[in-house]
Design a protein around this motif. Structure first.
Motif: not given
Length: 160
Positions: A106-119, A121-132
């Motif tokens: 999770v981004s420590p900047a408090g911007d509702d952003v998380a990053w995920a690694i998928l099996p 090798g994809t790096l994905a950016k997630l918007d937690l507030a919009a849930r997408k």
């Protein structure tokens, strides 16, 4: 994987602690019990167990957001990331993903952003507030380990 036996005056119990998370201040420790789909909450300041929360999946990954308000829970069986309100102990929703996440930060900047690694090798950016899922990069690497800079502007992903 080992047994975790807490020794506190509040309660003595045993659970199989295979997955854990700690809030950024180190005040709360969350331990997942995969067998019963439960997350146990330990108050590290008071040294006592808090109210447990039941989750809708077998938790294989736990991450607390930068403000300590939300718990992100992933399962190796489900292609999404569930978002729980830690205070109310309720499911807020989920971010749909193409595959179950291997790592989440999770981004420590408090911007509702998380990053995920998928099996794959994809790096994905997630918007937690919009849930997408906002964007993704296929890196063709076996990525392991994930961290976000304090300002949220850079992401580090390890190449296994």
């Amino acid at each position: 994987m080992g047994r975790f036996t807490p020794h506190t005056t509040a309660r003595r119990s045993e659970l199989r602690a295979e997955t854990m998370a700690v809030d950024l201040l180190g005040n709360t420790v969350l331990l997942a019990d995969k067998e019963v789909h439960e997350v146990r909450v330990f108050d590290a300041v008071r040294l006592e167990w808090g109210k447990s929360m039941v989750v809708d999946r077998e938790p294989s990954l736990l991450v607390v957001d930068s403000e300590g308000r939300r718990l992100l829970v992933a399962s190796q069986q489900l292609p999404d990331l569930a978002i729980y309100d830690l205070n109310a102990r309720t499911l807020l929703g989920a971010v749909a993903l193409p595959r179950p996440p291997r790592e989440v930060a999770v981004s420590p900047a408090g911007d509702d952003v998380a990053w995920a690694i998928l099996p794959d090798g994809t790096l994905a950016k997630l918007d937690l507030a919009a849930r997408k899922l906002v964007l993704s990069f296929k890196l063709d690497r076996d990525l392991r380990g994930l961290a976000v800079y304090p300002d949220g502007n850079q992401v580090l992903a390890g190449d296994a």
